[in-house]
Design an enzyme around this catalytic site. Structure first.
Site, PDB file in Angstrom:
ATOM      1  N   GLU A 270       2.565 -11.515   5.653  1.00 14.37           N
ATOM      2  CA  GLU A 270       1.570 -10.879   6.515  1.00 14.37           C
ATOM      3  C   GLU A 270       2.090 -11.026   7.941  1.00 14.37           C
ATOM      4  OE1 GLU A 270      -1.160  -9.281   5.785  1.00 14.37           O
ATOM      5  OE2 GLU A 270      -1.515  -9.764   3.669  1.00 14.37           O
TER       6      GLU A 270
ATOM      7  N   HIS B 257       3.354  -6.849   4.440  1.00 13.56           N
ATOM      8  CA  HIS B 257       1.974  -6.484   4.764  1.00 13.56           C
ATOM      9  C   HIS B 257       1.656  -6.804   6.222  1.00 13.56           C
ATOM     10  CE1 HIS B 257       0.412  -5.563   0.715  1.00 13.56           C
ATOM     11  NE2 HIS B 257       1.335  -6.419   0.318  1.00 13.56           N
TER      12      HIS B 257
ATOM     13  N   HIS C  66       0.825  -1.200   0.000  1.00  9.44           N
ATOM     14  CA  HIS C  66       0.000   0.000   0.000  1.00  9.44           C
ATOM     15  C   HIS C  66       0.867   1.261   0.000  1.00  9.44           C
ATOM     16  CE1 HIS C  66      -3.071  -2.996   0.682  1.00  9.44           C
ATOM     17  NE2 HIS C  66      -2.429  -3.379   1.759  1.00  9.44           N
TER      18      HIS C  66
ATOM     19  N   GLU D  97      -1.603   0.266   8.224  1.00  9.22           N
ATOM     20  CA  GLU D  97      -0.762  -0.784   7.640  1.00  9.22           C
ATOM     21  C   GLU D  97       0.307  -0.186   6.737  1.00  9.22           C
ATOM     22  OE1 GLU D  97      -1.131  -4.660   4.643  1.00  9.22           O
ATOM     23  OE2 GLU D  97      -2.878  -3.395   5.038  1.00  9.22           O
TER      24      GLU D  97
END
Length: 311
Positions: free
Chosen positions: A275, A193, A101, A138
């Site tokens: 993650e 992430h 992101h 995040e």
């Protein structure tokens, strides 16, 4: 987060999951790809992917006073890579780090909602990512861990390129992120992430590319090396951070396979997503918002990459 390029698969029923491996056991088992499979790793071709999506939109990602702003960045990837690197065990290797992101995505919803081709269909360019209940985004987490990871790898002699370093207003789109790794002919690409699942869902998992062929996507050559990269990262992440593998994705192995992520589908070089934990669980959030733990997360990933590249 279980991104839009990160839409999660439907969770598998509990009875189908394997028993959760002890953290120490996984660390020992997953130091080699063959060992992890032999000792209870997931069957190749299982679901691949980023973490699970929160039931509701995350809270506004207000800046954390402990984090640098997106605009206050150090040297760009290009200028850093031009600087002399120390010689080390990773000299001659190129690693692309993909901070998931972008802190600016929330201000560019029109642009990131545009559709891009992921080889097997079309998806949003990017998403805003998730956030903790207190508003730690995040995108800020991934940028901090990625910068720490870059430093660790450069100290070992690797040439490191970031897909973004807080140096662009939004994005890049998921297809562009994949092309960056391809263009650099990277020896390994890691997309960083954090998940946005339900409270009580805890732990990390590494997303592996499934065998995909369609349009511009053909992962046949990267499935096996990407799995080995992911296995080594998972084992070292347990060892360094002390975090357990996800209790809701991957059947306790810390590994998950998906075929719906453009960042993996379009890659022609070994690539995985990590993650690091679930931002919507209070216990995981306490780790993710700790600068000391983020350093450990970066070290765990660096150790895994180094183990893979030195094999």
């Amino acid at each position: 987060m279980r991104h839009q390029d990160f839409a999660p698969p439907t969770p598998r029923p509990g009875p189908r999951r394997r028993p959760v491996l002890a953290a120490a056991a996984l660390a020992a088992v997953c130091l080699t790809a063959t060992g992890c499979v032999a000792d209870g790793g997931p069957v190749p071709g299982a679901e691949e992917g980023a973490a699970s999506r929160p039931a509701s939109s995350p809270p506004p990602s207000s800046p954390s006073p402990r984090e640098p702003s997106a605009a206050a960045t150090g040297p760009s990837s290009e200028s850093r890579s031009a600087e002399p690197l120390p010689r080390g065990p990773l000299t001659g290797r190129t690693v692309v780090i993909d901070p998931g992101h972008n802190p600016g995505n929330r201000d560019h919803t029109r642009e990131i909602n545009s559709q891009v081709d992921i080889g097997t269909g079309r998806k949003e360019c990017d998403t805003t990512g998730t956030a903790t209940d207190a508003g730690y985004a995040e995108a800020r987490f991934t940028l901090d861990v990625s910068r720490k990871l870059r430093t660790l790898l450069e100290e070992r002699g690797a040439r490191v390129v970031l897909t973004q370093d807080g140096d662009r207003p939004f994005g890049p789109c998921v297809d562009e992120r994949a092309r960056m790794g391809n263009k650099e002919k990277a020896d390994a690409v890691v997309s960083v992430h954090a998940d946005g699942s339900a409270t009580g869902n805890r732990g990390f998992h590494v997303i592996l590319p499934a065998a995909v062929k369609g349009g511009d996507a053909d992962t046949a050559k990267i499935v096996a090396p990407s799995r080995e990269l992911g296995v080594r990262i998972a084992g070292n992440f347990v060892r360094v951070t002390g975090s357990a593998p996800s209790n809701y994705i991957g059947g306790g192995t810390g590994l998950d396979t998906r075929d719906d992520l453009g960042g993996l589908n379009l890659s022609t070089v070994p690539k995985v997503f990590v993650e690091c934990g679930n931002m919507r669980d209070p216990k995981d959030a306490a780790l993710l918002t700790s600068a000391d733990w983020r350093q450990k997360a970066a070290l765990g990933i660096a150790e895994g990459i180094s183990s893979y590249l030195k094999r």
